[in-house]
Design a protein around this motif. Structure first.
Motif, PDB file in Angstrom:
ATOM      1  N   ASN A 115      -0.595  11.880  40.149  1.00  0.00           N
ATOM      2  CA  ASN A 115      -1.908  12.481  40.400  1.00  0.00           C
ATOM      3  C   ASN A 115      -1.902  14.007  40.448  1.00  0.00           C
ATOM      4  N   ILE A 161      -1.924  15.163  36.941  1.00  0.00           N
ATOM      5  CA  ILE A 161      -3.236  14.998  36.304  1.00  0.00           C
ATOM      6  C   ILE A 161      -4.143  16.171  36.652  1.00  0.00           C
ATOM      7  N   THR A 162      -4.146  16.561  37.924  1.00  0.00           N
ATOM      8  CA  THR A 162      -4.960  17.701  38.356  1.00  0.00           C
ATOM      9  C   THR A 162      -4.531  18.982  37.645  1.00  0.00           C
ATOM     10  N   ARG A 197      -5.740  18.963  34.069  1.00  0.00           N
ATOM     11  CA  ARG A 197      -7.188  19.163  33.980  1.00  0.00           C
ATOM     12  C   ARG A 197      -7.568  20.634  34.127  1.00  0.00           C
ATOM     13  N   HIS A 228       0.926   9.612  30.592  1.00  0.00           N
ATOM     14  CA  HIS A 228      -0.310  10.397  30.583  1.00  0.00           C
ATOM     15  C   HIS A 228      -1.142  10.100  29.340  1.00  0.00           C
ATOM     16  N   GLN A 234      -2.993   6.950  29.865  1.00  0.00           N
ATOM     17  CA  GLN A 234      -4.102   7.071  30.813  1.00  0.00           C
ATOM     18  C   GLN A 234      -5.185   8.033  30.328  1.00  0.00           C
ATOM     19  N   THR A 256      -4.955  11.265  30.146  1.00  0.00           N
ATOM     20  CA  THR A 256      -4.996  12.456  31.001  1.00  0.00           C
ATOM     21  C   THR A 256      -4.329  13.672  30.359  1.00  0.00           C
ATOM     22  N   VAL A 257      -3.877  13.535  29.121  1.00  0.00           N
ATOM     23  CA  VAL A 257      -3.291  14.671  28.421  1.00  0.00           C
ATOM     24  C   VAL A 257      -3.863  14.738  27.007  1.00  0.00           C
ATOM     25  N   ASP A 258      -4.174  15.950  26.567  1.00  0.00           N
ATOM     26  CA  ASP A 258      -4.743  16.171  25.242  1.00  0.00           C
ATOM     27  C   ASP A 258      -3.765  17.000  24.424  1.00  0.00           C
TER      28      ASP A 258
END
Length: 431
Positions: free
Chosen positions: A115, A118-119, A122, A138, A141, A143-145
């Motif tokens: 977590n 992830i923050t 972001r 990631h 999920q 949560t990564v680009d």
């Protein structure tokens, strides 16, 4: 040649100067110009040659020279490493040399909560340093680009392949933009590495500052012949007699690392073990204590030792020889770094004779062997058959009698969707 001659910008030169460096190492002098030209590159260099700065410095310059997207900050450089320790080391290098640049970096690996990562992602990151397993977590999920990656670095590619990451690497490559700069670094050039390079790199520049599979000229290498049951007591005597204060010791198995650590502690030598079954916090603490010299001996498996970067480490001991000869080169490369001399000592029992011959053939050198009075090998002990394998944790055959390492080949274990892999890869793989 100086760093100024490499056309690095003032912010990078200031950061380099802060560290007291003026002259680039051979791999830096060769690699940096090619990378700044935007070329793909295949680089072969032993550990301790300055390869990390060899790609972080030009990477930082390229990103700082290019305009950042006006929209949400995207990941522009991805550095993939095989282990948590190496990821952390590369992350430190990026921060060290990029401290005067407006670039943000992040390090993600397994063994810790996802977590906070992830923050961090972001909030926007320019440079991401990651291990394959956690990166794909990631990705899964969302949560990564990775759509904005301009530079992709595959560090210690040979170890990636040894650890069974080839499928993960290929999956990551399919996610990345097709137009990008690719940099592949490897300590050795195996046929598998060349195959990977052919699929990943486009018209690459090639840099090699060491002969294929060679050992450092600055490392004094020697062998002590001893029965496997007496290795522990001999190691303790050597450390005490010679007053060694910082010793990195390699075992083939996690169990062997734990058992040896307990023995050393029992005889009054501060020691800590580092391997894939240890939590990330325990591994970090053990490594920090070792670097600060509050722990004299760090006992490690091959996989966990990747990323240990201590410029003046004086002693490496092979408590057990690796069953893959190339791993010997990686092990002794932990010493003799940054121009400092080092000593690599191997304790070899009768079961490991084939391993020793394989290592000597690889490095094209006969290692000096001796016997310590009071620890003469028992001539009645005959070598046991060696079980061949590619694991640093599964062990196998040589030198394991007497329970020093809890060796012996492990059966395949079923994991993730019915796929079969050796147990050592199951334990070590998701990093």
């Amino acid at each position: 040649m100086t760093f100024t001659d490499l056309q690095l910008n003032d912010s990078l030169l200031k950061a380099i100067n802060d560290q007291g460096y003026t002259t680039p190492t051979p791999v830096q002098a060769q690699a940096i110009p090619f990378i700044l030209e935007g070329r793909d590159m295949l680089a072969g260099a032993q550990t301790g040659t300055g390869k990390t700065a060899g790609f972080t410095l030009p990477l930082l310059q390229i990103l700082s020279d290019r305009k950042q997207p006006k929209t949400h900050r995207k990941i522009r450089a991805l550095i993939l490493t095989p282990t948590r320790e190496l990821a952390a080391q590369v992350g430190e290098s990026v921060k060290l040399y990029g401290k005067y640049l407006p670039l943000k970096s992040a390090v993600i690996f397994g063994g810790v909560g996802i977590n906070p990562q992830i923050t961090m992602l972001r909030n926007g990151v320019d440079i991401l340093i990651a291990t394959p397993g956690r990166l794909l977590d990631h990705v899964g999920q969302g949560t990564v680009d990775l759509s904005g990656v301009e530079i992709f670095v595959l560090d210690e590619a040979d170890r990636m392949l040894d650890m069974g990451f080839i499928r993960d690497i290929r999956r990551v490559i399919t996610i990345l933009p097709k137009v990008r700069q690719n940099l592949l670094f490897s300590a050795t050039y195996s046929d598998d590495i060349k195959t990977l390079a052919n699929t990943l790199l486009r018209n690459p520049a090639e840099v090699e500052v060491a002969r294929r599979n060679t050992s450092s000229e600055l490392v004094k290498q020697s062998v002590i012949l001893v029965d496997c049951k007496r290795k522990s007591s001999l190691l303790g005597e050597l450390i005490g007699k010679h007053k060694w204060e910082q010793v990195l010791v390699f075992t083939r198995t996690k169990h062997g690392a734990n058992k040896l650590t307990e023995y050393l502690q029992k005889i009054g030598i501060t020691a800590a073990a580092i391997h894939g079954n240890k939590s990330q916090s325990a591994r970090t603490k053990a490594l920090d204590d070792f670097k600060r010299s509050s722990v004299r001996v760090l006992v490690a498996t091959d996989i966990a030792a990747r990323g240990i970067d201590i410029d003046a480490l004086p002693h490496v001991v092979n408590f057990e020889l690796p069953n893959i000869a190339e791993d010997y080169v990686h092990r002794i490369g932990r010493t003799g770094r940054a121009g400092c001399e080092g000593e690599a000592l191997s304790l070899v029992c009768v079961d490991e004779a084939d391993y020793l011959r394989g290592i000597e053939k690889l490095i094209n050198k006969k290692l000096d062997a001796r016997i310590i009075e009071g620890y003469e090998p028992d001539p009645s002990i005959k070598a046991e058959p060696i079980q061949r394998g590619r694991g640093g944790s599964g062990g196998g055959g040589g030198g394991n009698r007497g329970g020093n390492s809890g060796g012996g080949a492990k059966p395949a274990q079923k994991r993730d969707g019915g796929r079969h892999e050796p147990k050592h890869r199951t334990n070590e793989r998701r990093r």
